[in-house]
Write a protein that holds these residues in place. Structure first.
Motif, short mmCIF file in Angstrom:
data_model
loop_
_atom_site.label_atom_id
_atom_site.label_comp_id
_atom_site.label_asym_id
_atom_site.label_seq_id
_atom_site.Cartn_x
_atom_site.Cartn_y
_atom_site.Cartn_z
N UNK A 56 4.44 -1.28 22.36
CA UNK A 56 3.52 -2.10 21.58
C UNK A 56 4.27 -2.85 20.49
N UNK A 57 3.84 -4.07 20.21
CA UNK A 57 4.47 -4.86 19.16
C UNK A 57 3.87 -4.57 17.79
N UNK A 58 4.61 -4.94 16.75
CA UNK A 58 4.18 -4.78 15.36
C UNK A 58 3.84 -6.15 14.80
N UNK A 59 2.63 -6.31 14.31
CA UNK A 59 2.24 -7.60 13.75
C UNK A 59 2.55 -7.71 12.26
N UNK A 60 2.39 -6.58 11.54
CA UNK A 60 2.61 -6.57 10.09
C UNK A 60 3.32 -5.28 9.70
N UNK A 61 4.23 -5.39 8.76
CA UNK A 61 4.88 -4.22 8.17
C UNK A 61 5.03 -4.49 6.68
N UNK A 62 4.56 -3.56 5.85
CA UNK A 62 4.54 -3.84 4.42
C UNK A 62 4.67 -2.56 3.63
N UNK A 63 4.81 -2.71 2.34
CA UNK A 63 4.91 -1.56 1.44
C UNK A 63 4.13 -1.85 0.17
N UNK A 64 3.84 -0.78 -0.57
CA UNK A 64 3.20 -0.88 -1.87
C UNK A 64 3.76 0.21 -2.77
N UNK B 48 5.10 -9.96 10.37
CA UNK B 48 4.80 -10.42 9.02
C UNK B 48 5.06 -9.30 8.02
N UNK B 49 5.52 -9.66 6.84
CA UNK B 49 5.84 -8.67 5.82
C UNK B 49 4.85 -8.66 4.65
#
Length: 427
Positions: free
Chosen positions: A331-339, A5-6
């Motif tokens: 391990x998997x990544x569930x969320x990746x985001x920026x601000x 998810x982003x």
């Protein structure tokens, strides 16, 4: 493996509020541009003093950095205490870091004042060192802080460090036992609820396009109508645009990248992060690690200032995290985001008034405590002009020739710091 998810992990528990778009008032005491911590806390304090307040945001309320940050609650600037002593003298350094402690307390006070359930927890911070020089510098810095500020710390050698973090990468560090963390999305959501309950008007998707000085305040032109305001607050930080060009020329916007792992076994999390602290390294371009508030995931922040998309950066951050913790495996990544954050050319936060417009910006990696503190100060400056004192207020606010707010150089600047300090790059 589920799709990455982003949107920020924090929005799972605190989705952005669905606020109905109401009519823009014809007249208001204070117009606040920006709906993050700074703008909402200023609005709450002004409303409590009897001022009518409207908060405007070009997007959803709180969809910027306030609901996207790492949730670290500290009291440190990019300038260390020792650096400030050398640059500006002991008394100035003490005053600066005493105010940082006030900013730290502002978060806890705000949580208590509005009864916000946001996983605020004092559980300490571990700062790790990869090199002997970093370890020596850490000890020198925190010995100075303990001597002059009374700040507690504990030095850890490599054997003691292994009881704090399950990584072979570091050779030592220091623990600051009285620092904290928070769920930033729920903290912001609590401020939104408090503002709505107290009659603060929130206007999402209402960009302010122009501020025109008038005899008594400003004419405020917005995408959904115009109004008159006696005072205006700019609380836009990394999202500052050409509305106030003077301010835009003094801010360097940059992207901060974060990821959340998929849920991990409790035994593995306890092995890797046994003390449930917040964790940062000792580089200028810091990497930061913490557990999620529910203890089910590891959250990682790094690659600050680089440009990419969320999915690509999520994979890169995951590779960096596995280099810190080889036992994580694939391990998997569930969320990746920026601000979007903002630095200043002198690497200090700034609070002031320009052309009659009040501003608080340039938090330089300390947005959560400084935004909470500066929101209070902005309200006080309007309510009692000339009375409120701050080491960050009304200081010379530098820019450089020809700079208009284009941050093209940020990725190169961060890579320069990495090369200068010998920071290893995995991905």
């Amino acid at each position: 493996m589920s799709m990455m998810k982003t949107d920020p992990y924090w929005w799972e528990a605190a989705p952005r509020p669905d606020i109905a778009r109401s009519n823009v008032p014809a007249k208001i005491d204070v117009a606040v541009v920006g709906s993050g911590y700074t703008g909402l806390i200023a609005a709450l304090k002004l409303s409590a003093a009897g001022r009518s307040v409207a908060v405007f945001d070009s997007g959803a309320i709180g969809s910027g950095a306030s609901s996207r940050n790492s949730g670290f609650v500290g009291r440190t600037l990019k300038y260390s205490f020792g650096d400030l002593v050398k640059a500006k003298g002991l008394s100035h350094a003490i005053a600066t870091y005493q105010e940082m402690q006030v900013a730290f307390r502002a978060v806890a006070d705000t949580v208590a004042e509005y009864g916000i359930d946001c996983a605020f927890k004092v559980h300490g911070r571990l700062i790790v060192a990869e090199t002997p020089q970093q370890y020596e510098d850490l000890n020198r810095e925190y010995e100075l802080r303990q001597l002059h500020l009374g700040s507690p710390f504990e030095t850890l050698d490599k054997s003691a460090l292994l009881r704090e973090i399950g990584s072979p990468r570091y050779l030592g560090g220091v623990v600051l036992p009285d620092l904290a963390s928070i769920h930033p999305g729920l903290y912001h959501q609590g401020l939104v609820n408090a503002a709505l309950a107290r009659g603060v008007a929130l206007h999402p998707f209402t960009r302010v396009g122009k501020l025109i000085p008038q005899a008594q305040g400003f004419a405020v032109e917005t995408a959904r109508g115009n109004l008159a305001a006696r005072d205006v607050i700019m609380a836009t930080n990394g999202y500052t645009d050409g509305l106030l060009p003077w301010l835009q020329r003094r801010l360097i916007p940059f992207d901060a990248w974060q990821m959340a792992t998929e849920e991990l076994p409790a035994g593995l999390i306890n092995q890797l992060l046994p003390k449930d602290r917040t964790y940062i390294d000792s580089y200028m371009n810091i990497d930061a690690i913490r557990r999620s508030p529910d203890g089910s995931r590891i959250l990682y922040c790094g690659k600050t200032g680089q440009r990419s998309d969320q999915v690509t950066m999520g994979r890169r951050l995951s590779a960096e995290l596995r280099a810190v913790f080889p036992d994580l495996g694939d391990v998997g990544v569930s969320h990746s985001w920026t601000g979007r954050c903002a630095a200043t050319f002198d690497l200090l936060p700034h609070l002031g008034t320009q052309d009659g417009i009040h501003y608080a910006v340039g938090y330089c990696f300390a947005g959560l405590p400084m935004g909470s503190h500066f929101g209070r100060l902005l309200a006080q400056r309007i309510l009692t002009p000339g009375v409120v004192k701050s080491v960050f207020a009304d200081q010379a606010f530098k820019t450089v020739p020809f700079y208009q707010g284009n941050n093209w150089f940020v990725p190169w600047m961060m890579r320069y710091y990495d090369l200068k300090e010998g920071k290893r790059q995995v991905a």
